[in-house]
Design a protein around this motif. Structure first.
Motif, mmCIF file in Angstrom:
data_model
loop_
_atom_site.group_PDB
_atom_site.id
_atom_site.type_symbol
_atom_site.label_atom_id
_atom_site.label_comp_id
_atom_site.label_asym_id
_atom_site.label_seq_id
_atom_site.Cartn_x
_atom_site.Cartn_y
_atom_site.Cartn_z
ATOM 1 N N ARG A 36 -9.462 -4.160 -2.068
ATOM 2 C CA ARG A 36 -8.072 -3.945 -2.468
ATOM 3 C C ARG A 36 -7.146 -4.933 -1.774
ATOM 4 O O ARG A 36 -6.211 -5.461 -2.390
ATOM 5 C CB ARG A 36 -7.672 -2.492 -2.133
ATOM 6 N N VAL B 79 -2.554 2.858 -3.674
ATOM 7 C CA VAL B 79 -3.843 2.693 -4.347
ATOM 8 C C VAL B 79 -4.982 2.981 -3.373
ATOM 9 O O VAL B 79 -5.912 3.721 -3.688
ATOM 10 C CB VAL B 79 -3.979 1.252 -4.906
ATOM 11 N N THR B 80 -4.905 2.389 -2.179
ATOM 12 C CA THR B 80 -5.984 2.609 -1.219
ATOM 13 C C THR B 80 -6.097 4.087 -0.891
ATOM 14 O O THR B 80 -7.187 4.651 -0.863
ATOM 15 C CB THR B 80 -5.731 1.795 0.062
ATOM 16 N N ASP C 113 -17.324 -7.358 -5.601
ATOM 17 C CA ASP C 113 -17.519 -6.121 -4.833
ATOM 18 C C ASP C 113 -18.945 -6.003 -4.311
ATOM 19 O O ASP C 113 -19.163 -5.665 -3.152
ATOM 20 C CB ASP C 113 -17.173 -4.912 -5.696
ATOM 21 N N ARG D 199 -7.769 6.027 -3.655
ATOM 22 C CA ARG D 199 -9.178 5.768 -3.952
ATOM 23 C C ARG D 199 -10.059 5.853 -2.719
ATOM 24 O O ARG D 199 -11.149 6.406 -2.762
ATOM 25 C CB ARG D 199 -9.322 4.377 -4.548
ATOM 26 N N ALA E 33 -7.349 -7.948 -3.717
ATOM 27 C CA ALA E 33 -6.939 -7.788 -5.106
ATOM 28 C C ALA E 33 -5.433 -7.994 -5.242
ATOM 29 O O ALA E 33 -4.956 -8.549 -6.232
ATOM 30 C CB ALA E 33 -7.349 -6.415 -5.614
ATOM 31 N N VAL E 34 -4.672 -7.564 -4.217
ATOM 32 C CA VAL E 34 -3.226 -7.722 -4.320
ATOM 33 C C VAL E 34 -2.822 -9.194 -4.338
ATOM 34 O O VAL E 34 -1.785 -9.560 -4.875
ATOM 35 C CB VAL E 34 -2.470 -6.989 -3.172
ATOM 36 N N LEU F 30 -14.157 -0.799 0.117
ATOM 37 C CA LEU F 30 -13.147 -0.596 -0.915
ATOM 38 C C LEU F 30 -11.789 -1.111 -0.466
ATOM 39 O O LEU F 30 -11.070 -1.768 -1.223
ATOM 40 C CB LEU F 30 -13.036 0.897 -1.268
ATOM 41 N N ALA F 31 -11.454 -0.808 0.801
ATOM 42 C CA ALA F 31 -10.142 -1.217 1.307
ATOM 43 C C ALA F 31 -10.020 -2.739 1.351
ATOM 44 O O ALA F 31 -8.964 -3.301 1.032
ATOM 45 C CB ALA F 31 -9.909 -0.617 2.689
ATOM 46 N N GLU G 61 0.829 -1.195 0.000
ATOM 47 C CA GLU G 61 0.000 0.000 0.000
ATOM 48 C C GLU G 61 0.873 1.258 0.000
ATOM 49 O O GLU G 61 0.603 2.221 -0.716
ATOM 50 C CB GLU G 61 -0.923 0.002 1.215
#
Lengths: 247, 231
Positions: free
Chosen positions: B80, B31-32, B170, B35, B83-84, B76-77, B26
């Motif tokens: 993410r 990214v976090t 999501d 966004r 997603a990594v 969202l967090a 991060e």
């Protein structure tokens, strides 16, 4: 679970629902304060009872599936079928409660402890069903769903207590009172009991039928595949085949 | 750290390894931050527009709005955070490293917790500045934020693993996680109201948040391993 058992359960359910209709509409007296609107209680309370029972069954079946020693696909089928019925009966509970609440409370909805908990329960179920639709192998889906059911199950008492601490406007539970003093009596109590039994029988009948449907769906999948393979083999060998028992 | 070394490290070291990895990713990619923080800022704006600052409502409803915003941003967090693991098949690498899945869970929860706390500090500062809210008992706010965020991170990491392989993940994460977090929203909001406005039930809400975090932390630690096997 035989066809006879399923049919017997359906017969019991329909008969007791018939008895309930007679008792609730004709025999039981109207409430002194609420009048005839109160008769909705004979549907609303049993529906709520079944909704919570269905949830408990889903949670128990999920736990049995997750525990290695009792792991069997039947628990996953039961958990899924019970969850579908849970959504149905929770929605019915909320709808009937709304219909009952409008003439008695003056509002379609109120943000009191019991209603909020029931609304959260509905969303927990709906999420579980959405999760079951995610494509994946049967074992993966079963395991994932079982864990989600466990998560939801752990949440319910926490939600319940937090919301109760937060607010109370719903009537105190009349039968399951902390002091164990049922406050409804006589014909009304009997009618309510018949209602609970009738709805439980209906739940069991629906559960058995839904379970059998799930098995039939799985078998249809395997049989169709086996038949298709057999046809292909027959075609490749140049021999026309009409039927073949699946491999 | 090579695979052998990772496996031989103790549980605590593995947790630190995973948490450090997530936070470093991060920190490097931001990214976090790029966004999630703007998303929270946009929510502050939307609330002000919807609720009309002139009516004096905003300071009164600020505790509730704070936690709704925090939870939506947390979605969202969490997305993410998983997603990594999907990029470059990193999740597979993690599995093969032999690291204890429970340590992976705790590590990811701690990394998420850290990010959520940063988010909440900024959200709080934003509300004090924009909504004219008086901070009140800052220690209580801090304790409440830590406990509530621990609960969000614990349940969120667990559900993040449940939905990781789904393409519609999501929206599925949202409908799965948010109902479960109702007690956290309830407790945290009431606690923040007590901290800013006075009242004596702080201990009750802190207790609720602590129980929730403990329950889901335990559940996640026990089940994370079996969720990873499907990848």
């Amino acid at each position: 679970m035989t066809v006879l058992a399923r049919r017997a359960t359906w017969a019991t359910a329909l008969a007791s629902l018939g008895a309930l209709a007679v008792l609730a509409l004709l025999v039981a007296p109207p409430d002194r304060v609420q009048g005839d609107a109160q008769r909705l209680m004979y549907l609303h309370v049993p529906a709520a009872w079944v909704a919570y029972t269905a949830f408990a069954v889903t949670s128990l079946a999920s736990a049995l599936y997750l525990w290695r020693r009792t792991r069997h696909v039947r628990w996953d089928r039961i958990a899924a079928a019970s969850a579908e019925l849970g959504v149905l009966f929770t929605a019915v509970t909320i709808a009937l409660g709304s219909l009952w609440g409008r003439p008695v409370w003056g509002v379609w909805w109120a943000w009191d402890a019991r209603l909020v908990t029931t609304a959260v329960l509905l969303f927990l179920y709906v999420g579980y069903l959405a999760l079951r639709r995610v494509p994946g192998s049967r074992q993966v889906r079963a395991r994932r769903s079982a864990i989600a059911a466990l998560v939801a199950f752990v949440d319910v008492p926490v939600v319940h207590f937090s919301v109760v601490w937060w607010r109370t406007l719903h009537q105190q539970p009349t039968v399951l009172n902390p002091e164990l003093n049922p406050q409804i009596e006589g014909v009304m109590a009997t009618t309510l009991l018949v209602g609970v039994l009738a709805f439980t029988a209906l739940y069991l009948a629906l559960l058995m039928s839904r379970y059998q449907l799930a098995r039939a769906e799985e078998d249809a999948g395997t049989e169709a595949l086996s038949a298709a393979i057999a046809r292909r083999r027959g075609a490749a060998a140049g021999i026309p085949k009409l039927t073949e028992v699946g491999a | 750290m090579g695979g052998h070394q990772a496996q031989r490290a103790g549980f605590g070291a593995q947790v630190v390894l995973i948490a450090g990895k997530d936070l470093e990713i991060e920190w490097r990619s931001r990214v976090t931050a790029a966004r999630v923080l703007p998303f929270a800022g946009i929510l502050l704006l939307l609330f002000a527009v919807a609720l009309d600052p002139d009516r004096g409502l905003l300071p009164r409803v600020a505790p509730g709005l704070f936690w709704v915003a925090a939870m939506l941003a947390a979605l969202l967090a969490i997305g993410r955070a998983f997603a990594v693991e999907r990029e470059n098949r990193a999740g597979l690498g993690l599995l093969l490293s032999g690291i204890d899945p429970a340590a992976m869970y705790v590590g990811k929860v701690l990394a998420l917790l850290a990010q959520l706390l940063v988010l909440e500090i900024l959200l709080g500062v934003g509300m004090i500045a924009l909504y004219d809210v008086a901070p009140g008992n800052v220690a209580l706010l801090g304790a409440g934020a830590v406990l509530a965020s621990a609960g969000i991170a614990a349940a969120g990491t667990l559900y993040g693993a449940v939905v990781v392989s789904d393409r519609g993940r999501d929206s599925l994460l949202a409908i799965l996680l948010l109902p479960v977090l109702v007690p956290v929203l309830l407790g945290a909001t009431r606690l923040f109201e007590t901290a800013t406005g006075g009242g004596d039930d702080a201990a009750l809400w802190l207790g609720l948040l602590a129980v929730f975090s403990a329950l889901y932390g335990a559940l996640g630690t026990l089940t994370f391993g079996s969720l990873l096997e499907e990848a």
